[in-house]
Design an enzyme around this catalytic site. Structure first.
Site, PDB file in Angstrom:
ATOM      1  N   ARG A  64       0.823  -1.216   0.000  1.00 31.04           N
ATOM      2  CA  ARG A  64       0.000   0.000   0.000  1.00 31.04           C
ATOM      3  C   ARG A  64       0.855   1.263   0.000  1.00 31.04           C
ATOM      4  O   ARG A  64       0.455   2.284  -0.582  1.00 31.04           O
ATOM      5  CB  ARG A  64      -0.932  -0.006   1.214  1.00 31.04           C
ATOM      6  CG  ARG A  64      -2.094  -0.955   1.007  1.00 31.04           C
ATOM      7  CD  ARG A  64      -2.999  -0.992   2.210  1.00 31.04           C
ATOM      8  NE  ARG A  64      -4.296  -1.558   1.823  1.00 31.04           N
ATOM      9  CZ  ARG A  64      -5.270  -1.795   2.682  1.00 31.04           C
ATOM     10  NH1 ARG A  64      -5.122  -1.520   3.964  1.00 31.04           N
ATOM     11  NH2 ARG A  64      -6.420  -2.292   2.260  1.00 31.04           N
ATOM     12  N   LYS A 225     -18.080 -16.955   3.524  1.00 32.88           N
ATOM     13  CA  LYS A 225     -19.532 -16.882   3.715  1.00 32.88           C
ATOM     14  C   LYS A 225     -20.252 -16.217   2.556  1.00 32.88           C
ATOM     15  O   LYS A 225     -19.802 -15.207   2.023  1.00 32.88           O
ATOM     16  CB  LYS A 225     -19.840 -16.085   4.990  1.00 32.88           C
ATOM     17  CG  LYS A 225     -19.481 -16.836   6.254  1.00 32.88           C
ATOM     18  CD  LYS A 225     -19.991 -16.098   7.476  1.00 32.88           C
ATOM     19  CE  LYS A 225     -19.278 -14.785   7.620  1.00 32.88           C
ATOM     20  NZ  LYS A 225     -19.757 -13.917   8.645  1.00 32.88           N
ATOM     21  N   GLY A 378      -9.367  -8.546   0.362  1.00 31.72           N
ATOM     22  CA  GLY A 378      -8.131  -8.579   1.139  1.00 31.72           C
ATOM     23  C   GLY A 378      -7.460  -9.943   1.111  1.00 31.72           C
ATOM     24  O   GLY A 378      -6.265 -10.060   0.805  1.00 31.72           O
ATOM     25  N   GLY A 401     -12.649  -3.874   1.440  1.00 34.56           N
ATOM     26  CA  GLY A 401     -14.037  -3.400   1.588  1.00 34.56           C
ATOM     27  C   GLY A 401     -14.450  -2.468   0.466  1.00 34.56           C
ATOM     28  O   GLY A 401     -15.584  -2.530  -0.019  1.00 34.56           O
TER      29      GLY A 401
HETATM   30  P1  ADP Z   1     -11.701 -11.577   0.629  1.00 36.94           P
HETATM   31  O1  ADP Z   1     -11.001 -10.979   1.835  1.00 36.94           O
HETATM   32  O2  ADP Z   1     -10.759 -11.822  -0.507  1.00 36.94           O
HETATM   33  O3  ADP Z   1     -12.932 -10.798   0.250  1.00 36.94           O
HETATM   34  P2  ADP Z   1     -13.180 -13.400   2.268  1.00 36.94           P
HETATM   35  O4  ADP Z   1     -12.880 -12.509   3.433  1.00 36.94           O
HETATM   36  O5  ADP Z   1     -14.561 -13.453   1.796  1.00 36.94           O
HETATM   37  O6  ADP Z   1     -12.213 -13.026   1.048  1.00 36.94           O
HETATM   38  O7  ADP Z   1     -12.778 -14.891   2.567  1.00 36.94           O
HETATM   39  C1  ADP Z   1     -11.495 -15.248   2.973  1.00 36.94           C
HETATM   40  C2  ADP Z   1     -11.526 -16.406   3.894  1.00 36.94           C
HETATM   41  O8  ADP Z   1     -12.364 -17.428   3.419  1.00 36.94           O
HETATM   42  C3  ADP Z   1     -10.156 -16.999   4.055  1.00 36.94           C
HETATM   43  O9  ADP Z   1      -9.677 -16.761   5.349  1.00 36.94           O
HETATM   44  C4  ADP Z   1     -10.386 -18.500   3.813  1.00 36.94           C
HETATM   45  O10 ADP Z   1      -9.732 -19.329   4.746  1.00 36.94           O
HETATM   46  C5  ADP Z   1     -11.882 -18.613   3.962  1.00 36.94           C
HETATM   47  N1  ADP Z   1     -12.405 -19.789   3.259  1.00 36.94           N
HETATM   48  C6  ADP Z   1     -12.237 -20.138   1.976  1.00 36.94           C
HETATM   49  N2  ADP Z   1     -12.802 -21.324   1.712  1.00 36.94           N
HETATM   50  C7  ADP Z   1     -13.332 -21.758   2.871  1.00 36.94           C
HETATM   51  C8  ADP Z   1     -14.034 -22.930   3.266  1.00 36.94           C
HETATM   52  N3  ADP Z   1     -14.300 -23.902   2.383  1.00 36.94           N
HETATM   53  N4  ADP Z   1     -14.430 -23.028   4.551  1.00 36.94           N
HETATM   54  C9  ADP Z   1     -14.157 -22.055   5.430  1.00 36.94           C
HETATM   55  N5  ADP Z   1     -13.499 -20.934   5.125  1.00 36.94           N
HETATM   56  C10 ADP Z   1     -13.087 -20.786   3.865  1.00 36.94           C
HETATM   57 MG    MG Z   2     -11.732 -10.753   3.838  1.00 34.42          MG
END
Ligand code: ADP
Ligand code: MG
Length: 424
Positions: A64, A225, A378, A401
């Site tokens: 960043r 989720k 992230g 976000g």
């Molecule tokens: P981003 O930050 O890229 O938007 P998210 O915050 O939505 O992504 O999701 C990231 C998290 O999702 C990671 O910590 C990862 O471990 C978790 N994750 C991915 N697949 C699964 C799964 N099958 N079960 C539980 N957690 C998961």
């Molecule tokens: Mg995230």
């Protein structure tokens, strides 16, 4: 039971696609630093120096900080007096010694190869006199904005004090622009307010893929989720030709179609929302793919027993940890035919090496794709950096976000607050 792929017909429906494009009202054009005269002037730059720290308090990743260099260099070339400000982490409105921005000033100084003076506060008489003593080309960095509770509260008096330091305001903090905080939306009420080069690049990239993508256009959505991503799914579905679902959220999609998901976390309050998304995919004639196979585990931990099973045959007592090799092959094959791909959310629990393969395969596929590849989120950004593939993608967003907000089709308060560009 319903199939995993919706629908069987290939290709987009051009009629609906065109309509979706016309609905977009994400942003109007905003002024950038190239549209204002900054020569010799005091310029307050809201940057995003919210870098991850190691346990010993050193900077773990300076992406960043590096991303803010073009704007700072431009202002120095214009002989502006550069007043930088940012938050770091989440101090609760009080001074936390380990979150002082002197840390960032030192790194910036090395990267820019010129002095960056760290001030001990962000408002007040000492800051004012330091700023009054600046010459053209000087750089100061104000103290962590969140040492003052007024920052998060968007306190008008605090914003006015910050604004009083400068003659021009520049927002280059894409990663903070989804927040209506004083330094993001309060300050621009008082000064000519324009976008920095990083903010411009981020916003333009997301706008282009959402409004006028080269087709076929695919979205890969994963993460823990579905509830975190519903708005993104609902917005993106009318824009893409292909939607690939992975991560923990695949469990809720599978459950919504009547399949057993073992002990995977199913968001029962989202089953209807997920069914509506599947129904909309059918209606729009786009392909929505769930993983055909999955890596299941007894626990989401290193060392847990694992198996690869068809997604429709998840055994009792096991949970989804990653997409399977068959799904990774299929997703990669589908993506390799696309000209634009946006990716948010890892395909599995990539932090554990045994569950990282699906995410790595998608990252590698995007790295080899000839087209526009954009990562927002992230954890997804962390993953591509960890695999060493970030340099081979078109754009890895600096905002989690904020990227989600744009993908959800919602305006960013920090962008809305900037001055509109003049009509061409
Ligand atoms: P981003 O930050 O890229 O938007 P998210 O915050 O939505 O992504 O999701 C990231 C998290 O999702 C990671 O910590 C990862 O471990 C978790 N994750 C991915 N697949 C699964 C799964 N099958 N079960 C539980 N957690 C998961
Ligand atoms: Mg995230």
């Amino acid at each position: 039971m319903q199939p995993l792929i919706y629908p069987d017909l290939p290709g987009p429906s051009p009629l609906l696609r065109g309509y979706a494009g016309m609905q977009n009202v994400i942003l109007r054009q905003k002024k950038t630093i190239r549209d204002v005269d900054v020569r010799g002037r005091r310029v307050l730059v809201r940057a995003d120096f919210n870098v991850p720290l190691d346990e010993d308090g050193t900077i773990a990743d300076d992406t960043r900080i590096r991303a803010s260099l073009p704007t700072i260099r431009y202002l120095c070339e214009q002989n502006a007096r550069v007043i930088l400000c940012s938050h770091l982490d989440r101090p609760k409105g009080v001074v936390e010694e380990r979150l002082r921005l002197a840390l960032v000033a030192n790194r910036l100084s090395v990267l820019l190869d010129r002095p960056v003076v760290a001030l001990r506060d962000c408002i007040g008489p000492e800051v004012e006199s330091a700023v009054a003593g600046m010459s053209g080309g000087d750089i100061v960095l104000l103290e962590n904005l969140r040492f003052h509770p007024e920052e998060r509260a968007d306190d008008p008096a605090f914003a006015k004090h910050l604004a009083g330091l400068a003659e021009v305001y520049v927002n280059d903090a894409f990663g903070a622009s989804h927040r209506a905080h004083a330094s993001v939306v309060g300050v621009p009420e008082h000064l000519p307010a324009v976008a920095g080069l990083l903010l411009e690049k981020e916003v333009k990239t997301f706008r282009r893929i959402l409004e006028d993508p080269e087709r076929p256009f695919a979205a890969v959505i994963g993460g823990a989720k579905v509830s975190d991503k519903l708005e993104v799914l609902e917005n993106i579905i009318s824009r893409v030709d292909l939607l690939l679902i992975g991560g923990g959220m695949a469990a809720t999609f599978l459950a919504s179609r009547g399949y057993g998901t073992g002990i995977s976390h199913v968001e029962t309050d989202r089953l209807d929302a997920v069914r509506a998304i599947s129904a909309q995919a059918t209606e729009l004639g786009l392909r929505l793919l769930l993983p055909r196979d999955v890596v299941v585990a007894e626990r989401l931990e290193a060392g847990s027993p694992t198996r690869v099973v068809p997604a429709t045959e998840i055994p009792d007592g096991w949970l989804i940890a990653d997409i399977g090799p068959g799904a990774a092959d299929e997703f990669s094959h589908e993506l390799s035919r696309c000209r634009t791909v946006v990716w948010n959310g890892p395909m599995g629990v990539f932090e554990v090496p045994a569950f990282a393969e699906g995410t790595r395969r998608i990252a590698a596929t995007l790295a080899n794709l000839r087209g526009t590849t954009v990562v927002g989120g992230g954890s997804t950004a962390d993953a591509v950096v960890r695999f060493g593939l970030d340099d081979r993608l078109t754009h890895v967003s600096t905002g989690g976000g904020a990227a989600l907000t744009m993908l959800a089709g919602r305006p960013l308060p920090g962008v809305t607050a900037l001055d509109d560009a003049e009509e061409p």
